[in-house]
Design a protein around this motif. Structure first.
Motif, PDB file in Angstrom:
ATOM      1  N   ARG A 265      25.331  43.440  29.019  1.00 36.62           N
ATOM      2  CA  ARG A 265      25.033  45.094  29.443  1.00 36.62           C
ATOM      3  C   ARG A 265      24.096  45.299  30.382  1.00 36.62           C
ATOM      4  N   ASP A 266      24.127  46.665  31.072  1.00 33.08           N
ATOM      5  CA  ASP A 266      23.547  46.939  32.136  1.00 33.08           C
ATOM      6  C   ASP A 266      21.916  47.051  31.536  1.00 33.08           C
ATOM      7  N   ARG A 267      20.867  46.520  32.750  1.00 35.00           N
ATOM      8  CA  ARG A 267      19.811  46.355  32.401  1.00 35.00           C
ATOM      9  C   ARG A 267      18.827  47.506  33.123  1.00 35.00           C
ATOM     10  N   SER A 268      18.044  48.312  32.348  1.00 35.19           N
ATOM     11  CA  SER A 268      16.987  49.236  33.155  1.00 35.19           C
ATOM     12  C   SER A 268      15.922  48.779  33.913  1.00 35.19           C
TER      13      SER A 268
ATOM     14  N   GLU B 148      11.243  45.968  33.845  1.00 33.33           N
ATOM     15  CA  GLU B 148      12.419  45.812  33.601  1.00 33.33           C
ATOM     16  C   GLU B 148      12.870  45.521  32.101  1.00 33.33           C
ATOM     17  N   GLY B 149      13.853  46.354  31.590  1.00 34.81           N
ATOM     18  CA  GLY B 149      14.116  46.663  30.153  1.00 34.81           C
ATOM     19  C   GLY B 149      12.895  46.933  29.684  1.00 34.81           C
TER      20      GLY B 149
ATOM     21  N   ARG C 228      13.891  55.416  38.107  1.00 32.43           N
ATOM     22  CA  ARG C 228      14.641  54.377  37.374  1.00 32.43           C
ATOM     23  C   ARG C 228      15.914  54.189  37.769  1.00 32.43           C
TER      24      ARG C 228
ATOM     25  N   LYS D  69      19.467  51.387  37.100  1.00 32.28           N
ATOM     26  CA  LYS D  69      20.061  50.180  36.129  1.00 32.28           C
ATOM     27  C   LYS D  69      20.964  49.362  37.134  1.00 32.28           C
ATOM     28  N   TYR D  70      21.176  47.950  36.585  1.00 31.98           N
ATOM     29  CA  TYR D  70      22.009  46.971  37.213  1.00 31.98           C
ATOM     30  C   TYR D  70      22.476  46.153  36.186  1.00 31.98           C
ATOM     31  N   SER D  71      23.681  45.392  36.718  1.00 32.34           N
ATOM     32  CA  SER D  71      24.302  44.454  35.901  1.00 32.34           C
ATOM     33  C   SER D  71      23.874  43.107  36.478  1.00 32.34           C
TER      34      SER D  71
END
Length: 308
Positions: free
Chosen positions: A22-25, A145-146, A285, A287-289
């Protein structure tokens, strides 16, 4: 046992918290860096190169941080962004008392004598991606991150202030000013308070490359031979509240990126409140994969989206 494990695994993989795909913030902080020898992108390129080559480590408590990597995105253009990573790690003192977690007591001398960690090895390395724009003299970095923290804005500011105190840096660039950029929306929130009792602005010399208002302030401070100015307004006893005018609000914007803003009063619920720009850094903020993009690449995209 196998069936039970498979059921647990299925339950966990159905949970988004467990899904590795899943994408991470992530969150990005901003620091404003200013030199006053020459206001040009090439000067900031030279500053960062000097800081990187100096390899100086800033230590606070048991945490150490340094500029670990730096490379220009265009080797032929000194105004091009510089990307890299900060290295953050634990700097433990092995001479301090050790704890034996197996026996839940202070470790004895025989156990401690078996500890052999070379001084050049440091634990808990975290790589903190960053991008530095010589044209804007702004540093953007991954603060979180996360669910894990990378480096708080104050940590980065503290590191930069310490490594710019190196004699080689001072001899070449003089005093380097470093400010954590404040969240601009917080200023508007202050103006909406029921009562503003006190407003304090600390303005350090801005870089006149940016905005006309900052150029006027720079020339004003330069003409006085001053590196900073502090202005304080206090509510009169017979006034309901301070009423910042356009001039004060303009100065507050400059201070939010080139100094400090401190205010106290009563909020919309008439509760006492006191705020400082130190506690409200500008954060963005995204998100990325991880399967399709690096964290550094995601940082670059976010900076272009929100700040360019």
């Amino acid at each position: 046992m196998l069936v039970t494990f498979e059921l647990i695994l299925k339950k966990n993989t159905d949970n988004k918290e467990f899904d590795v795909d899943r994408d991470r913030s992530f969150e990005v902080g901003v620091v404003n860096i200013r030199v006053h020898t020459r206001h040009a992108p090439e000067e900031y390129f030279a500053l960062w190169k000097t800081l990187f080559r100096g390899k100086r480590i800033a230590i606070h408590s048991n945490t150490a941080i340094m500029i670990g990597e730096a490379r220009s995105t265009d080797k032929d253009d000194e105004s091009a962004p510089i990307v890299g990573s900060f290295y953050k790690f634990l700097n433990i003192d092995p001479s301090q008392t050790w704890f034996d977690i197996a026996r839940k007591k202070k470790a004895d001398e025989d156990d401690v004598s078996q500890i052999s960690i070379p001084d050049y090895l440091k634990p808990n390395l975290t790589e903190v991606p960053y991008i530095f724009y010589p044209k804007k003299h702004r540093l953007y970095f991954v603060s979180k991150e996360g669910g894990s923290g990378h480096a708080a804005p104050r940590t980065i500011m503290r590191m930069l202030k310490r490594i710019t105190e190196d004699r080689a840096v001072l001899d070449r660039f003089g005093k380097v000013d470093v400010t954590v950029v404040m969240e601009r929306a917080k200023l508007e929130e202050i103006y909406r308070w029921k009562v503003i009792k006190r407003l304090e602005l600390v303005i350090e010399r801005p870089n006149p490359l940016d905005y006309e208002d900052e150029e006027v302030m720079f020339e004003y401070l330069q003409g006085l031979g001053a590196e900073s100015e502090q202005r304080v307004w206090k509510k009169a006893r017979d006034s309901r509240t301070l009423q910042p005018d356009a001039q004060i609000k303009m100065l507050a914007v400059i201070a939010s990126e080139n100094g400090k803003v401190v205010a106290s009063g009563l909020d919309d619920k008439l509760q006492k409140i006191s705020v400082s720009s130190d506690n409200f850094p500008m954060m963005r903020r995204g998100k990325y994969s991880p399967n399709t993009q690096t964290l550094l690449g995601a940082l670059q995209d976010l900076v272009v989206k929100y700040f360019m």
